[in-house]
Scaffold this motif. Structure first.
Motif, PDB file in Angstrom:
ATOM      1  N   ILE A   1       0.842  -1.199   0.000  1.00 23.93           N
ATOM      2  CA  ILE A   1       0.000   0.000   0.000  1.00 23.93           C
ATOM      3  C   ILE A   1       0.877   1.250   0.000  1.00 23.93           C
ATOM      4  O   ILE A   1       0.619   2.194  -0.753  1.00 23.93           O
ATOM      5  CB  ILE A   1      -0.971  -0.021   1.196  1.00 23.93           C
ATOM      6  N   GLU A   2       1.907   1.238   0.811  1.00 21.84           N
ATOM      7  CA  GLU A   2       2.820   2.384   0.880  1.00 21.84           C
ATOM      8  C   GLU A   2       3.493   2.626  -0.476  1.00 21.84           C
ATOM      9  O   GLU A   2       3.520   3.754  -0.971  1.00 21.84           O
ATOM     10  CB  GLU A   2       3.878   2.112   1.950  1.00 21.84           C
ATOM     11  N   LEU A   3       4.016   1.567  -1.071  1.00 26.27           N
ATOM     12  CA  LEU A   3       4.733   1.710  -2.339  1.00 26.27           C
ATOM     13  C   LEU A   3       3.826   2.106  -3.499  1.00 26.27           C
ATOM     14  O   LEU A   3       4.253   2.797  -4.418  1.00 26.27           O
ATOM     15  CB  LEU A   3       5.467   0.409  -2.686  1.00 26.27           C
ATOM     16  N   SER A   4       2.580   1.659  -3.460  1.00 23.00           N
ATOM     17  CA  SER A   4       1.638   1.973  -4.540  1.00 23.00           C
ATOM     18  C   SER A   4       0.953   3.319  -4.324  1.00 23.00           C
ATOM     19  O   SER A   4       0.152   3.744  -5.150  1.00 23.00           O
ATOM     20  CB  SER A   4       0.581   0.877  -4.658  1.00 23.00           C
ATOM     21  N   HIS A   5       1.264   3.951  -3.209  1.00 22.87           N
ATOM     22  CA  HIS A   5       0.645   5.236  -2.855  1.00 22.87           C
ATOM     23  C   HIS A   5      -0.872   5.113  -2.772  1.00 22.87           C
ATOM     24  O   HIS A   5      -1.607   6.066  -3.038  1.00 22.87           O
ATOM     25  CB  HIS A   5       1.045   6.341  -3.835  1.00 22.87           C
ATOM     26  N   GLY A   6      -1.339   3.906  -2.416  1.00 20.21           N
ATOM     27  CA  GLY A   6      -2.770   3.673  -2.259  1.00 20.21           C
ATOM     28  C   GLY A   6      -3.550   3.727  -3.557  1.00 20.21           C
ATOM     29  O   GLY A   6      -4.755   3.953  -3.546  1.00 20.21           O
ATOM     30  N   ARG A   7      -2.867   3.498  -4.694  1.00 17.76           N
ATOM     31  CA  ARG A   7      -3.535   3.575  -5.998  1.00 17.76           C
ATOM     32  C   ARG A   7      -3.291   2.295  -6.790  1.00 17.76           C
ATOM     33  O   ARG A   7      -2.276   1.628  -6.632  1.00 17.76           O
ATOM     34  CB  ARG A   7      -2.997   4.754  -6.807  1.00 17.76           C
ATOM     35  N   GLY A   8      -4.228   2.011  -7.685  1.00 12.23           N
ATOM     36  CA  GLY A   8      -4.041   0.941  -8.648  1.00 12.23           C
ATOM     37  C   GLY A   8      -4.340  -0.448  -8.128  1.00 12.23           C
ATOM     38  O   GLY A   8      -4.816  -0.646  -7.011  1.00 12.23           O
ATOM     39  N   THR A   9      -4.052  -1.410  -8.973  1.00 10.07           N
ATOM     40  CA  THR A   9      -4.343  -2.805  -8.692  1.00 10.07           C
ATOM     41  C   THR A   9      -3.615  -3.285  -7.445  1.00 10.07           C
ATOM     42  O   THR A   9      -4.194  -3.989  -6.615  1.00 10.07           O
ATOM     43  CB  THR A   9      -3.949  -3.676  -9.897  1.00 10.07           C
ATOM     44  N   ALA A  10      -2.347  -2.932  -7.321  1.00 18.87           N
ATOM     45  CA  ALA A  10      -1.579  -3.396  -6.162  1.00 18.87           C
ATOM     46  C   ALA A  10      -2.225  -2.924  -4.864  1.00 18.87           C
ATOM     47  O   ALA A  10      -2.363  -3.700  -3.917  1.00 18.87           O
ATOM     48  CB  ALA A  10      -0.133  -2.925  -6.253  1.00 18.87           C
ATOM     49  N   ALA A  11      -2.634  -1.683  -4.800  1.00 18.12           N
ATOM     50  CA  ALA A  11      -3.274  -1.165  -3.585  1.00 18.12           C
ATOM     51  C   ALA A  11      -4.626  -1.826  -3.367  1.00 18.12           C
ATOM     52  O   ALA A  11      -4.961  -2.202  -2.239  1.00 18.12           O
ATOM     53  CB  ALA A  11      -3.434   0.348  -3.670  1.00 18.12           C
ATOM     54  N   CYS A  12      -5.392  -1.988  -4.421  1.00 19.45           N
ATOM     55  CA  CYS A  12      -6.702  -2.617  -4.301  1.00 19.45           C
ATOM     56  C   CYS A  12      -6.568  -4.034  -3.734  1.00 19.45           C
ATOM     57  O   CYS A  12      -7.279  -4.416  -2.804  1.00 19.45           O
ATOM     58  CB  CYS A  12      -7.402  -2.644  -5.662  1.00 19.45           C
ATOM     59  N   GLN A  13      -5.645  -4.797  -4.272  1.00 20.89           N
ATOM     60  CA  GLN A  13      -5.440  -6.162  -3.786  1.00 20.89           C
ATOM     61  C   GLN A  13      -4.940  -6.166  -2.343  1.00 20.89           C
ATOM     62  O   GLN A  13      -5.385  -6.973  -1.530  1.00 20.89           O
ATOM     63  CB  GLN A  13      -4.463  -6.896  -4.697  1.00 20.89           C
TER      64      GLN A  13
END
Length: 181
Positions: A104-116
């Protein structure tokens, strides 16, 4: 990693989740790393190998490949999501939570990675009895387009659960041929 690989991995690690749960495709799958593109490509290759191992039921080998993905590109959120799922299967829930937090930190809470990551973390919180924390994470995942997160939010709503229970009872009576509803 192809979308098919991700869907297969999701089904292996999360058999209760619907196959092909959609996420907003324009919200930035992962945060690009301009200076680490070769490392990210290597991490993706390790993730694919990890998915193949997971498909074969070899979680230990999958975990090894996901670890290599993290080591190759430590700023790549997808690698942490995949490793978190393998860690959770191995019973290392604190390790899984730490990886989901990092994704979540690395994705800045955006996109597929954060959603998953939000979805997985929400499910862990729910299992631990933290309904408020689960709801918060699932709301974030739902806002990113996670269909399963949206379904889970409905299930967490006590009024929706009561309505579903009542509706199920009515349908069961109708199926049984009981005209009294």
């Amino acid at each position: 990693m192809t979308s098919h690989d991700k869907e297969i991995l999701n089904q292996i690690f999360n058999p209760g989740l619907p196959y092909g749960d959609e996420v907003d495709s324009d919200s930035g799958d992962n945060i690009p790393q301009a200076d680490d593109s070769e490392a990210v490509e290597q991490a993706k290759a390790f993730e694919i190998q990890g998915v193949r191992e997971a498909e074969s039921g070899n979680v230990d080998a999958a975990l090894g490949f996901f670890q290599k993905a993290v080591d190759s590109a430590p700023q790549w959120p997808s690698a942490y999501n995949n490793r978190a799922q393998a860690l959770r299967l191995k019973g290392d829930v604190p390790g899984a939570r730490a990886d989901l937090d990092r994704a979540i930190e690395l994705s800045h809470g955006r996109g597929t990675a954060a959603c998953q990551a939000y979805t997985q973390r929400g499910l862990i919180k729910k299992k631990e009895g933290d309904d408020g924390g689960a709801k918060e994470d699932l709301e974030k995942a739902a806002s990113l387009g996670g269909a399963f997160a949206k379904q889970m939010l409905v299930a967490l709503n006590p009024y929706a659960a009561l309505c579903n229970q009542m509706l199920t009872g009515v349908l069961d009576k109708l199926r049984a041929g009981d005209g009294q509803v």
